[in-house]
Design a protein around this motif. Structure first.
Motif, PDB file in Angstrom:
ATOM      1  N   ARG A  24       6.474  -6.554   8.134  1.00  0.00           N
ATOM      2  CA  ARG A  24       5.474  -6.814   7.432  1.00  0.00           C
ATOM      3  C   ARG A  24       6.017  -6.964   5.888  1.00  0.00           C
ATOM      4  O   ARG A  24       5.485  -7.524   4.990  1.00  0.00           O
ATOM      5  CB  ARG A  24       4.032  -6.882   7.598  1.00  0.00           C
ATOM      6  N   ALA A  25       6.202  -5.653   5.525  1.00  0.00           N
ATOM      7  CA  ALA A  25       6.328  -5.192   4.308  1.00  0.00           C
ATOM      8  C   ALA A  25       7.661  -6.100   3.416  1.00  0.00           C
ATOM      9  O   ALA A  25       7.978  -6.570   2.001  1.00  0.00           O
ATOM     10  CB  ALA A  25       6.347  -3.835   4.178  1.00  0.00           C
ATOM     11  N   ARG A  26       8.993  -6.212   4.628  1.00  0.00           N
ATOM     12  CA  ARG A  26       9.688  -7.214   4.054  1.00  0.00           C
ATOM     13  C   ARG A  26       9.242  -8.190   3.835  1.00  0.00           C
ATOM     14  O   ARG A  26      10.011  -9.193   2.318  1.00  0.00           O
ATOM     15  CB  ARG A  26      11.131  -6.669   5.650  1.00  0.00           C
ATOM     16  N   ALA A  27       8.907  -8.965   4.564  1.00  0.00           N
ATOM     17  CA  ALA A  27       8.372 -10.017   4.691  1.00  0.00           C
ATOM     18  C   ALA A  27       7.571 -10.735   3.115  1.00  0.00           C
ATOM     19  O   ALA A  27       7.612 -11.395   1.851  1.00  0.00           O
ATOM     20  CB  ALA A  27       6.945 -11.020   5.195  1.00  0.00           C
ATOM     21  N   THR A  28       6.673  -9.565   3.003  1.00  0.00           N
ATOM     22  CA  THR A  28       6.214  -9.887   1.383  1.00  0.00           C
ATOM     23  C   THR A  28       6.905  -9.854   0.520  1.00  0.00           C
ATOM     24  O   THR A  28       6.558 -10.224  -0.644  1.00  0.00           O
ATOM     25  CB  THR A  28       4.899  -8.495   1.442  1.00  0.00           C
ATOM     26  N   VAL A  29       7.889  -8.571  -0.031  1.00  0.00           N
ATOM     27  CA  VAL A  29       8.546  -8.300  -0.922  1.00  0.00           C
ATOM     28  C   VAL A  29       9.514  -9.734  -1.174  1.00  0.00           C
ATOM     29  O   VAL A  29      10.116 -10.131  -2.262  1.00  0.00           O
ATOM     30  CB  VAL A  29       9.251  -6.753  -0.417  1.00  0.00           C
ATOM     31  N   ARG A  30      10.204 -10.284   0.423  1.00  0.00           N
ATOM     32  CA  ARG A  30      10.827 -11.458   0.526  1.00  0.00           C
ATOM     33  C   ARG A  30      10.581 -12.315  -0.144  1.00  0.00           C
ATOM     34  O   ARG A  30      11.077 -13.483  -0.996  1.00  0.00           O
ATOM     35  CB  ARG A  30      11.558 -11.785   1.546  1.00  0.00           C
ATOM     36  N   ASN A  31       8.941 -13.425   0.081  1.00  0.00           N
ATOM     37  CA  ASN A  31       8.081 -14.097  -0.440  1.00  0.00           C
ATOM     38  C   ASN A  31       7.919 -13.684  -1.646  1.00  0.00           C
ATOM     39  O   ASN A  31       7.695 -14.664  -2.381  1.00  0.00           O
ATOM     40  CB  ASN A  31       6.701 -14.244   0.578  1.00  0.00           C
ATOM     41  N   ILE A  32       7.344 -12.571  -2.363  1.00  0.00           N
ATOM     42  CA  ILE A  32       7.555 -12.909  -3.768  1.00  0.00           C
ATOM     43  C   ILE A  32       8.645 -13.160  -4.719  1.00  0.00           C
ATOM     44  O   ILE A  32       8.245 -13.468  -5.542  1.00  0.00           O
ATOM     45  CB  ILE A  32       6.102 -11.112  -3.923  1.00  0.00           C
ATOM     46  N   TYR A  33       9.074 -12.579  -3.919  1.00  0.00           N
ATOM     47  CA  TYR A  33      10.971 -12.252  -4.599  1.00  0.00           C
ATOM     48  C   TYR A  33      11.124 -13.605  -4.853  1.00  0.00           C
ATOM     49  O   TYR A  33      11.946 -13.974  -5.454  1.00  0.00           O
ATOM     50  CB  TYR A  33      12.042 -11.502  -4.274  1.00  0.00           C
ATOM     51  N   LYS A  34      11.629 -14.442  -3.509  1.00  0.00           N
ATOM     52  CA  LYS A  34      11.829 -15.741  -3.526  1.00  0.00           C
ATOM     53  C   LYS A  34      11.388 -16.683  -4.770  1.00  0.00           C
ATOM     54  O   LYS A  34      11.152 -17.577  -5.083  1.00  0.00           O
ATOM     55  CB  LYS A  34      11.406 -16.016  -2.568  1.00  0.00           C
TER      56      LYS A  34
ATOM     57  N   SER B 285       0.707  -1.315   0.193  1.00  0.00           N
ATOM     58  CA  SER B 285      -0.146   0.219  -0.231  1.00  0.00           C
ATOM     59  C   SER B 285       1.254   0.992   0.080  1.00  0.00           C
ATOM     60  O   SER B 285       2.064   1.321   0.751  1.00  0.00           O
ATOM     61  CB  SER B 285      -1.455  -0.227   1.729  1.00  0.00           C
ATOM     62  N   ASP B 286       0.610   2.194  -0.517  1.00  0.00           N
ATOM     63  CA  ASP B 286       0.716   3.560  -0.240  1.00  0.00           C
ATOM     64  C   ASP B 286       1.597   3.515   0.757  1.00  0.00           C
ATOM     65  O   ASP B 286       2.967   4.366   1.213  1.00  0.00           O
ATOM     66  CB  ASP B 286      -0.217   4.692  -0.937  1.00  0.00           C
ATOM     67  N   ARG B 287       0.729   3.501   2.347  1.00  0.00           N
ATOM     68  CA  ARG B 287       1.548   3.740   3.389  1.00  0.00           C
ATOM     69  C   ARG B 287       2.422   3.378   3.850  1.00  0.00           C
ATOM     70  O   ARG B 287       3.329   3.350   3.717  1.00  0.00           O
ATOM     71  CB  ARG B 287       0.182   3.719   4.517  1.00  0.00           C
ATOM     72  N   ASP B 288       2.275   1.508   3.598  1.00  0.00           N
ATOM     73  CA  ASP B 288       3.069   0.889   3.160  1.00  0.00           C
ATOM     74  C   ASP B 288       4.354   1.164   2.965  1.00  0.00           C
ATOM     75  O   ASP B 288       5.766   0.852   3.698  1.00  0.00           O
ATOM     76  CB  ASP B 288       2.866  -0.756   3.632  1.00  0.00           C
ATOM     77  N   ARG B 289       4.319   1.834   1.192  1.00  0.00           N
ATOM     78  CA  ARG B 289       5.682   1.640   0.712  1.00  0.00           C
ATOM     79  C   ARG B 289       6.489   2.417   1.096  1.00  0.00           C
ATOM     80  O   ARG B 289       7.930   2.705   1.701  1.00  0.00           O
ATOM     81  CB  ARG B 289       4.367   1.994  -0.169  1.00  0.00           C
ATOM     82  N   GLU B 290       6.078   3.710   1.890  1.00  0.00           N
ATOM     83  CA  GLU B 290       6.157   5.179   2.046  1.00  0.00           C
ATOM     84  C   GLU B 290       6.559   4.727   3.421  1.00  0.00           C
ATOM     85  O   GLU B 290       8.304   5.178   4.032  1.00  0.00           O
ATOM     86  CB  GLU B 290       5.945   5.834   2.703  1.00  0.00           C
ATOM     87  N   ILE B 291       6.371   4.169   4.028  1.00  0.00           N
ATOM     88  CA  ILE B 291       6.814   3.584   5.542  1.00  0.00           C
ATOM     89  C   ILE B 291       8.790   2.440   5.538  1.00  0.00           C
ATOM     90  O   ILE B 291       9.257   3.440   5.886  1.00  0.00           O
ATOM     91  CB  ILE B 291       6.112   2.761   6.742  1.00  0.00           C
ATOM     92  N   LEU B 292       7.882   1.795   4.594  1.00  0.00           N
ATOM     93  CA  LEU B 292       9.405   0.614   4.338  1.00  0.00           C
ATOM     94  C   LEU B 292      10.835   1.093   3.319  1.00  0.00           C
ATOM     95  O   LEU B 292      11.852   1.328   4.208  1.00  0.00           O
ATOM     96  CB  LEU B 292       9.172  -0.217   3.753  1.00  0.00           C
ATOM     97  N   LEU B 293      10.305   2.789   2.861  1.00  0.00           N
ATOM     98  CA  LEU B 293      11.516   3.043   2.205  1.00  0.00           C
ATOM     99  C   LEU B 293      12.148   4.260   2.838  1.00  0.00           C
ATOM    100  O   LEU B 293      13.427   4.075   2.511  1.00  0.00           O
ATOM    101  CB  LEU B 293      11.217   4.261   1.167  1.00  0.00           C
ATOM    102  N   ARG B 294      11.000   4.561   3.688  1.00  0.00           N
ATOM    103  CA  ARG B 294      12.270   5.744   4.809  1.00  0.00           C
ATOM    104  C   ARG B 294      12.527   4.985   5.256  1.00  0.00           C
ATOM    105  O   ARG B 294      13.582   5.490   6.194  1.00  0.00           O
ATOM    106  CB  ARG B 294      10.989   6.533   5.153  1.00  0.00           C
ATOM    107  N   ARG B 295      12.220   3.827   6.378  1.00  0.00           N
ATOM    108  CA  ARG B 295      12.729   3.157   7.201  1.00  0.00           C
ATOM    109  C   ARG B 295      14.051   2.366   6.068  1.00  0.00           C
ATOM    110  O   ARG B 295      15.201   2.809   6.894  1.00  0.00           O
ATOM    111  CB  ARG B 295      12.130   2.034   7.850  1.00  0.00           C
ATOM    112  N   ASP B 296      13.786   2.049   4.938  1.00  0.00           N
ATOM    113  CA  ASP B 296      15.522   1.304   5.090  1.00  0.00           C
ATOM    114  C   ASP B 296      16.360   2.433   3.605  1.00  0.00           C
ATOM    115  O   ASP B 296      17.464   1.780   3.898  1.00  0.00           O
ATOM    116  CB  ASP B 296      15.032   0.026   3.861  1.00  0.00           C
TER     117      ASP B 296
END
Length: 165
Positions: free
Chosen positions: A151-161, A114-125
């Protein structure tokens, strides 16, 4: 030393030298190449060799060094080309692969968060914001921000794998 003596010394030691080279390099063909190179070097320095023992020592050292060089070259520079990818040196290949991974991860982030989760993840990492800064900015608790990032990292990792898009 005459060339006949060099040749007979080489032939007498050939099997042992082959075994020594084969223990280091990856294949029988590589070991044969090492022996040929060693013999050429021995042959080219025939005027400097005075005794068979000297030739034997030179062959042993040369086979050892050439075998190590062959091993290092095989492990430092992979020889298996990737289909459809241009030949590159190791640094460029590594950089290219890293860029491909980054592009793939960014695509997953933009498509699946989501827009919020994307923004939080990008600002953090990417921007290295602390959990407290993120919590204050998004009006959330730090624990909630940690959960969103996790959760955002887990989502990205699972989709990537799994290779989904």
């Amino acid at each position: 030393m005459n060339k006949e003596m060099l040749t007979s010394t080489y032939l007498r030691l050939r099997e042992r030298l082959f075994s020594r080279a084969r223990n280091v390099v990856q294949s029988d063909d590589d070991a044969q190449d090492v022996l040929q190179d060693a013999f050429v070097r021995l042959w080219s320095s025939h005027t400097d060799i005075s005794r068979p023992e000297h030739a034997e020592g030179l062959l042993n050292v040369t086979v050892r060094n050439l075998s190590i060089d062959n091993y290092r070259q095989a492990h430092d520079h992979p020889t298996t080309p990737v289909d459809g990818e241009p030949d590159r040196d190791d640094g460029a290949t590594e950089q290219y692969e890293r860029q491909q991974v980054i592009e793939r991860v960014n695509e997953i982030i933009s498509r699946h968060l989501s827009d919020r989760d994307r923004e939080i993840l990008l600002r953090r990492d990417r921007d290295e914001w602390s959990f407290e800064e993120l919590a204050e900015h998004f009006n959330l608790s730090p624990a909630n921000v940690r959960m969103i990032v996790s959760r955002a990292r887990a989502t990205v990792r699972n989709i990537y794998k799994t290779g989904l898009s």
